[in-house]
Design an enzyme around this catalytic site. Sequence first.
Site, short mmCIF file in Angstrom:
data_model
loop_
_atom_site.label_atom_id
_atom_site.label_comp_id
_atom_site.label_asym_id
_atom_site.label_seq_id
_atom_site.Cartn_x
_atom_site.Cartn_y
_atom_site.Cartn_z
N ASP A 194 -32.52 -26.51 30.40
CA ASP A 194 -32.15 -26.57 28.93
C ASP A 194 -33.76 -27.92 28.21
OD1 ASP A 194 -31.55 -26.31 26.72
OD2 ASP A 194 -30.69 -27.36 25.86
N GLU B 34 -39.31 -26.16 27.08
CA GLU B 34 -40.55 -25.57 26.73
C GLU B 34 -42.02 -26.22 27.16
OE1 GLU B 34 -37.86 -26.38 25.71
OE2 GLU B 34 -37.74 -23.89 25.89
#
Length: 901
Positions: free
Chosen positions: A476, A479
Amino acid sequence: MIRWPFVTSFIILCCVTCIYTQQCEQSVDLARFDCHPDDGASQERCEARKCCWRLPIQHTNSTEKHRKSFQDISVPLCYFPSDFPAYSIVSNEPTSFGKRVRIVKSQTTFMPNDILDLTVDLLYETQQRFRIRIYDTFNKRFEVPLDVPVVEKKADMIDYEVKLAQKPFAILVTRKSTGVTLFDSSLSPLIFADQFIHISTRLSSPLLYGLGEHTQPLLINITNEWKRLTFWTRDIGVRPDTNLYGVHPFHINLELNKTGQTSFHGQFMLNANAMDMNLQPLPALTYITIGGIVDLYVFTGPTVQNVIQQYWDVIGKPLFPPYWTLGFHLCRWGYGTIENLTEVMQRMHDADFPVDIQWTDIDTMYAHLDFTYDNKTFHGLPELVRKIKAEGRHYMNIIDPGISSTQPPGTYPPYDEGLAQGIFITKYNSTEPIVGEVWPGPTVFPDFTNPKTVEWWTKFLAAYHEIIPVDGMWIDMNEPSNFVDGSHEGCTSNSLDNPPYTPHVYGGNITAKTVCTSAQQYLSSHYNLHSMYGYFEAKATNIALRTILKKRPFVLSRSTFAGSGHYTTHWSGDNAATYQDLYQSIPTILNHNIFGMTFAGAEICGFNDETTEDLCTKWMQLGAFYPFMRNHNEIGIKAQDPAVFSWEAQQIMKQALLMRYSLLPYWYTLFFKASSISTTVIEPLFFEYPNDENTYNIDRQFLVGPALLVSPNLLQNSTTVHAYVPQDVWYEFPSGIQINKVGQYVDFETPIQKINVHVRGGFIIPMQIPGPNLVYGRTNPLEFLVALSQSGSASGSLFWDDGDSMDTIETKSYSYFEFNVTTSNTLTIYALLTKYRDLPIVLGGVKVLGVHKSVTNVNVNGKSYPNFAYNANDNILFIYGVNLNLLDDKMTQTIEWSASA
Ligand SMILES: *[C@@H]1O[C@H](CO)[C@@H](O)[C@H](O)[C@H]1NC(C)=O
Ligand SMILES: *[C@@H]1O[C@H](CO)[C@@H](O)[C@H](O)[C@H]1NC(C)=O
Ligand SMILES: *[C@@H]1O[C@H](CO)[C@@H](O)[C@H](O)[C@H]1NC(C)=O
Ligand SMILES: *[C@@H]1O[C@H](CO)[C@@H](O)[C@H](O)[C@H]1NC(C)=O
Ligand SMILES: *[C@@H]1O[C@H](CO)[C@@H](O)[C@H](O)[C@H]1NC(C)=O
Ligand SMILES: *[C@@H]1O[C@H](CO)[C@@H](O)[C@H](O)[C@H]1NC(C)=O
Ligand SMILES: *[C@@H]1O[C@H](CO)[C@@H](O)[C@H](O)[C@H]1NC(C)=O
Ligand SMILES: *[C@@H]1O[C@H](CO)[C@@H](O)[C@H](O)[C@H]1NC(C)=O
């Protein structure tokens, strides 16, 4: 003496005016290409760029009102004149791969560091794949580090034709058979500056698919729309019109053909820099990227499945998920304690729900530190995980890339060793790691483009796995997400952090909520590699899991890039418990199938906000037909595991789960095909019915494989579903009753306990009676659901292996069956490969739909067989208790039925 200046300026003025008029002439607004795509356009700035500034010809106030959000664009006031400085060809040489062309330009344009001498390689890679590479002739620039096929020899036969324009330089690619435009860069100027590359193409129709990751309907219809899509990985709760977690600059363009077969082609812009794509109703698409090179693929299809296959040949085929991952996954952020976790597990068990995979979120970590668990609040977690696994179930946990940099020296080896090995992303022009902030506080970011990082990651994951034997990894925040902009010290003032053009990223800034783009990684700057952070982490995690588990890896990643699907799968991120997001999950998962992440899902019942029983029930029903089925919600809100709802809702959810589990042999075979022959697992209706215009924008229904049509109830207060039934033979699932309204929209009566699923004539669905969980259910007998076509034929296939060995496809250590019914009323089963023999595989029964004549006799392998029943009302034949061993050495087995005269 007095007159000359006057005359000169008069002449200049006059000339400027007349040339200006000519240059700016536009017959339609749609043909204007934005010369000021950055914000703050004004007449002065526009004219300084030597561009035209005019009101739209068809100007109305609604042109302005049309902007519904900041991503909506409209007719530009500032646009390129037809004689804007352009490149022209100076040489054109044939090469082994195709052609090499040199283009030059003498005048610079409005962006700094224009590159005036470019090389254009035209690569005729395969019959259906053409590649255009435009790069700086003298200086090596960043190129996307993706392992794409290297083709040195031109294909002999090609389905496309390529033409070049001399000045202004342009490339035109057409479909040989029809002349349809596949790529045409002549519409607006090519600009190639160091941090601003601009190239447009004409589209063959205003109907497009793909271009992710964005929250948008499946069909991008720019018939009357100007639209801008931005590409830059970003951690933000899902919302329309913003750049989200992943970057997939790939689209499929439909070639409208009202007379014959509809064809499709695709384009993939292999570029990882921050990018805007402007779409306009001409129809045309403009790529504006702030780095790298132009590396553009054209795929000629002609079917939509062909386009996808051709795309996956470049980016890699999807990961083949272990069989157990097809079960029901349950997670929540905020179990908080092991007591609360076991309480949920117990209530799910007591309510008789299968939970094949139990997950936990960051709250099991000690102080949010990677590779730890909290031995106070989650005391006994290692034992609990071993118990789950001993029961034939599985356990997954989360890990984030951010490594805490503030633990006392000597207490946190992941940081200490990583620092010593120099594997963290560093500040610009420095060997010091850049420090941001994530869950554990100040953190540094492993650079997964460095091979040493993969070793470091594997080592610490292995050590963690010794304590908590996880079955895969959930990655997770990659980005990568950063709670501060850039770093704790801000960013530099150089052009990597402050480029001359910033695509319209959420937050207005490419350093917003991530690390400074000037930061350095092993392969290049973060400016170039940012959107591939999740890609490289997924690749590293996949490699690490193969080493540690020696089993087929399962990785779930939030951030993805083109090609990620080879290493990981994806869920759609932080959605909300709304009916809008219930619907939105369908186009999003369909798109991820197109992008090569076939095993995709969305948080069932919604991640953010409180769900309701009605929403969660409908979502569990829809989720039972997601490739990846996980219910997960956020901290601080009510539990939404199925066992907390009313008895009635629980029964409905259970029925949905049973439906899913009974279809898993079909699903698993679809995943096998996705990973071996590049077909999608769930698909939009137009994939199967490309000549039916009604299907082009359908994204509230979808198909599982080619054969199951799912039309879920997505509305709060409705008990009917308005759904399209394509012109074909359809049977209701599971009743088997044929429906007679086809080729039209039908209002299906849909009380809460009903899911509209239909089986398509012509297909055989392998099914299995579910067991208590996926491991224990695997030896249960199979049943074939045979749905006959109009002509009385059907076919299907079945893939079977041990479920989690590595590379079973590559090593052919599986069994594979094909079966068909021909018009002679015979089901023939061909055992094409029987390499996997460790588990019995027995066909218990066959249900044949669409048998229009009463059956009086059934033969199994040539011998008369008594156990069958024929339902004349519904035209259904049941043959039960056959118990055929599919691994029998006989190459083919048959089941034959005959009708009375
Ligand atoms: C646009 O609206 C303004 C006032 O709202 C009006 O004065 C103007 O004439 C309108 N222009 C056009 C082209 O309709
Ligand atoms: C695309 O949009 C146009 C204009 O809004 C509309 O008329 C057309 O039906 C749409 N096409 C599809 C396939 O939805
Ligand atoms: C439409 O399809 C038919 C049959 O495939 C083909 O002959 C024709 O050229 C196509 N027309 C266009 C405009 O693509
Ligand atoms: C555990 O569950 C109880 C009851 O549901 C709840 O009150 C408590 O806050 C939970 N504990 C944590 C740490 O989340
Ligand atoms: C619990 O975890 C803490 C922090 O990681 C550690 O210092 C301690 O030794 C652990 N206790 C046990 C019993 O494992
Ligand atoms: C890099 O750092 C060195 C040493 O601090 C400095 O002399 C040099 O000017 C820096 N270079 C750039 C391009 O910032
Ligand atoms: C972008 O971020 C940098 C560094 O965080 C900051 O200095 C700059 O002001 C920001 N620019 C905008 C337009 O927000
Ligand atoms: C559905 O019904 C509820 C309760 O009657 C009402 O509050 C809600 O506004 C309705 N929602 C819609 C979308 O019609």
